[in-house]
Structures are given as structure tokens and as C-alpha cells.
Design a protein around this motif. Structure first.
Motif, PDB file in Angstrom:
ATOM      1  N   ALA A  12     -11.146  -2.682   4.201  1.00 21.19           N
ATOM      2  CA  ALA A  12     -10.388  -1.503   4.650  1.00 21.19           C
ATOM      3  C   ALA A  12     -11.263  -0.277   4.903  1.00 21.19           C
ATOM      4  O   ALA A  12     -11.025   0.496   5.833  1.00 21.19           O
ATOM      5  CB  ALA A  12      -9.328  -1.163   3.599  1.00 21.19           C
ATOM      6  N   GLN A  66      -5.401   3.923   3.829  1.00 20.90           N
ATOM      7  CA  GLN A  66      -6.092   2.728   3.328  1.00 20.90           C
ATOM      8  C   GLN A  66      -5.696   2.425   1.878  1.00 20.90           C
ATOM      9  O   GLN A  66      -5.490   1.274   1.506  1.00 20.90           O
ATOM     10  CB  GLN A  66      -7.614   2.920   3.439  1.00 20.90           C
ATOM     11  CG  GLN A  66      -8.085   2.878   4.887  1.00 20.90           C
ATOM     12  CD  GLN A  66      -9.486   3.427   5.078  1.00 20.90           C
ATOM     13  OE1 GLN A  66      -9.977   4.238   4.294  1.00 20.90           O
ATOM     14  NE2 GLN A  66     -10.138   2.988   6.139  1.00 20.90           N
ATOM     15  N   THR A 103      -2.193   0.943   1.764  1.00 21.97           N
ATOM     16  CA  THR A 103      -2.211  -0.488   2.116  1.00 21.97           C
ATOM     17  C   THR A 103      -2.612  -1.316   0.893  1.00 21.97           C
ATOM     18  O   THR A 103      -2.022  -2.358   0.603  1.00 21.97           O
ATOM     19  CB  THR A 103      -3.207  -0.733   3.273  1.00 21.97           C
ATOM     20  OG1 THR A 103      -2.848   0.116   4.353  1.00 21.97           O
ATOM     21  CG2 THR A 103      -3.179  -2.183   3.729  1.00 21.97           C
ATOM     22  N   GLN A 118     -10.833  -6.304  -0.879  1.00 24.65           N
ATOM     23  CA  GLN A 118      -9.824  -5.642  -0.039  1.00 24.65           C
ATOM     24  C   GLN A 118     -10.344  -4.299   0.465  1.00 24.65           C
ATOM     25  O   GLN A 118     -10.159  -3.943   1.634  1.00 24.65           O
ATOM     26  CB  GLN A 118      -8.530  -5.447  -0.830  1.00 24.65           C
ATOM     27  CG  GLN A 118      -7.787  -6.752  -1.106  1.00 24.65           C
ATOM     28  CD  GLN A 118      -6.679  -6.586  -2.137  1.00 24.65           C
ATOM     29  OE1 GLN A 118      -6.688  -5.669  -2.932  1.00 24.65           O
ATOM     30  NE2 GLN A 118      -5.739  -7.492  -2.126  1.00 24.65           N
TER      31      GLN A 118
END
Ligand code: SF4
Ligand code: SF4
Length: 338
Positions: free
Chosen positions: A182, A9, A12, A178
Motif C-alpha cells: 500500500a 491507505q 484499507t 500489506q
């Protein structure tokens, strides 16, 4: 907002950062150490969270990201100059608490001490900070004595957990959304910080420049070899010199660079006419120590040294800066005669 995240995560998230930012963190440079077959931990660009070294102190500080060892400022020809290209992207930098306090010192020296330094400012204005929590104290750290063991002014914090996952506290609104998408777990996160160090220092309340007359500095005349390593690893040493590099024999085409300098090495105090101040190594040690724990505070209201202990870690002569600070009380007694 706090999150429990995995390395996938985070990676990303890193990918999205890399559109606009380079990511800098302490990483291992295999074979880059002082001796053969030894490694070095210093700041470099990273792509993945697994590259970050969490379990050791970096040998060198983050300062080379903002204040490169050698930086071309501009190019010149006979009739004109051209500014060197600036950074193409901003920077996300992973810092421990002591280094985050050091960043404040760099800001005060480069931005708030008269006109702002243009080259520092153009890097600094697009910088985001990720605080690396410290769950234990490393050798020679004395951040608690210097009051730099805790920080709150970060964009995100990160703490590596024993199972290889991470706890983060995020204050950047865009990164927060974000992470909300996630992460499967949201919780309150307080970044880890140490509350005691094995090494402690005491800076005397009555410390004045009179301590320069103490005999304590003579010890360093012979022990110090003026290699300058203590300056180069220090996150708050910012002195530089200028070098003109000529491409042509007529000396009219070339570039100007600024390059790190050190108050501990020969030549630093050379002046026109052949003069040179602080020729003895003890005098240089005195200047460095009192700048870190006396006169900088008189101007800025807080000490320059952040207690990272890197100068003690790196000195080839085992000279301890923290021990030196702890000798100042007796030295004040010596010079005041009481
Ligand atoms: S690292 Fe040690 S020997 Fe080298 S200049 Fe600093 S105090 Fe002196
Ligand atoms: S003087 Fe030493 S302990 Fe203090 S900030 Fe510099 S390297 Fe760290």
C-alpha cells in the motif's frame, strides 16, 4: 519496517483487520462528558483512522476493553450453569506508552498471579497493540518519572504528522506485507515519545509501610469525598465485585456478573459480621497510594502506577496523586524521627 502512509491507505488496512478483529481506540463521545454539553474521550470501536483522538489524553483508560465495567460470566438455572458467550473476534487496540506499560500490569495481575483469570485470558490471547506516539506531554502526566514513557513491545506504532499523514513502524509480518503493497514510501520510523514532563514525582528509596503512621493522610479525611473516580479512570486499578442478578422470584434463575469496584468508596472493605476496614477517606487514600508505589513493587519488582495522571485529571476535589507521592519523603522523615 517503517512506512509513510495516508489515511486512505490506513483505512484499507483497517478493513482487512476487521475480518478478524474489532478495532478499539480513544474516540470522542459527543455530549458524553461530566457536564452538560461537554464531550468525553474514551475507548470505543472505530472503523476509520480519522475517528482516533490523537491530540488529547483519553479521560478513561483502555482497561474496559479487557476488563468490562460489567461483565456477565455465566447464566444459571436450578440445575445447570452456562458460560456467557466469549468475544467473536480478537481486538486491535491503540495505546499510548503509559497504557502499554499498564497492560503489562494487568497481565501480571490477571495471568501471572496464581491461576490465570479465564475471562481475561480469552480476551487477551487474541489482542494486537498499536502504539500511539506522544509528541508532547499532557497535563498531569509523569510517565518519565515512572519510566513508562517509552515502549517497544508493540505490533505497530502510529504517529500523526502535521500534514495529516502517518508514520508507522510495523512488526507484524502480515500487516508488513500489506503495508509494503500500500505505501509508496518506506523509511526508518522511531515512535515519538516524551523525554520530560512538567509534573515529576520522587518515590523515596527508603519508603516503607511505616509511612502509614504519618499525619499526612489525615488531610484526605476531609478533602476526599470517596467518589471512586480516581480508581475508575486508572488503567491499573482492577478490583471488581460479584453480583448475582435473579430473573425469577424464587431466586434460582439468573446470571452472575463481575462489576468494577473501588477501594475509595464506602462498603469496599465491609466483611461478614458487620466489620469494615478503612472507614476514613485518608485511610483509603493511604491504601491506594501505597499499593501503587510500594507493596505492588515488593511483589512484582516494578511500580503499579504508570504516571498517566488521569486520577489527577478527574478528581472533583483537585486532589493530586503526584503531589501526594511527593509528600512521602517528608512523611518518612516524620515517622522515622530523623
Ligand atoms: S477522585 Fe478524588 S475525591 Fe474521588 S475518591 Fe479519588 S481522591 Fe477522593
Ligand atoms: S494512580 Fe493515577 S497516575 Fe498512576 S496509573 Fe493510576 S490513574 Fe494513572
Amino acid at each position: 519496517m517503517g512506512f509513510h502512509v495516508t489515511n486512505m491507505q490506513l483505512n484499507t488496512l483497517f478493513q482487512t483487520w476487521q475480518t478478524n478483529y474489532q478495532i478499539y481506540a480513544p474516540r470522542n463521545f459527543s455530549g458524553g462528558g461530566r457536564f452538560s454539553d461537554t464531550d468525553c474521550i474514551r475507548y470505543g470501536t472505530i472503523d476509520h483512522v480519522e475517528e482516533i483522538v490523537f491530540d488529547k489524553k483519553s479521560d478513561y483508560s483502555f482497561k474496559e476493553v479487557l476488563n468490562p465495567i460489567s461483565q456477565t460470566l455465566f447464566f444459571f438455572t436450578e440445575g445447570e450453569t452456562r458460560e456467557a458467550d466469549g468475544p467473536q473476534k480478537g481486538a486491535v487496540i491503540f495505546l499510548r506508552s503509559c497504557d502499554l506499560h499498564a497492560l503489562r500490569r494487568l497481565d501480571d495481575m490477571y495471568l501471572n498471579n496464581g491461576p490465570a483469570d479465564y475471562y481475561y485470558q480469552r480476551l487477551r490471547k487474541n489482542l494486537k497493540v498499536v502504539l500511539m506516539g506522544c509528541d508532547h506531554s499532557f497535563d498531569n502526566c509523569f510517565c518519565v518519572s515512572m519510566g513508562t514513557n517509552e515502549s517497544t513491545n508493540y505490533d505497530m506504532s502510529i504517529d500523526l504528522q502535521p500534514d495529516g499523514t502517518y508514520l508507522v513502524d510495523c512488526r507484524d509480518p502480515e500487516w508488513n506485507s500489506q503495508l509494503e503493497t500500500a505505501s509508496s514510501e518506506q523509511l526508518e520510523v522511531i515512535p515519538a515519545h516524551v523525554t520530560e514532563n512538567h509534573t515529576q514525582v520522587h518515590i523515596p528509596e527508603n519508603l516503607t509501610a511505616d509511612v502509614a503512621r504519618s499525619g499526612m493522610w489525615k488531610e484526605y479525611d476531609s478533602r476526599c469525598i470517596n467518589c471512586g473516580r480516581c480508581n475508575f479512570v486508572c488503567p491499573t486499578c482492577t478490583c471488581f465485585t460479584m453480583q448475582d442478578l435473579y430473573y425469577s422470584e424464587n431466586g434460582k434463575v439468573g446470571e452472575r456478573r463481575r462489576v468494577w469496584a473501588s477501594c475509595m468508596v464506602d462498603g469496599f472493605t465491609d466483611v461478614a459480621g458487620g466489620g469494615s476496614y478503612r472507614k476514613k477517606n485518608g485511610e483509603r487514600m493511604r491504601f491506594k497510594v501505597l499499593h501503587k508505589v510500594l507493596d505492588y513493587k515488593q511483589r512484582n519488582g516494578y511500580h503499579m502506577c504508570v504516571g498517566c495522571g488521569r486520577c489527577d485529571d478527574i478528581c472533583p476535589e483537585y486532589i493530586s496523586f503526584s503531589n501526594c507521592i511527593n509528600k512521602l519523603q517528608n512523611a518518612m522523615t516524620e515517622v522515622s524521627g530523623s
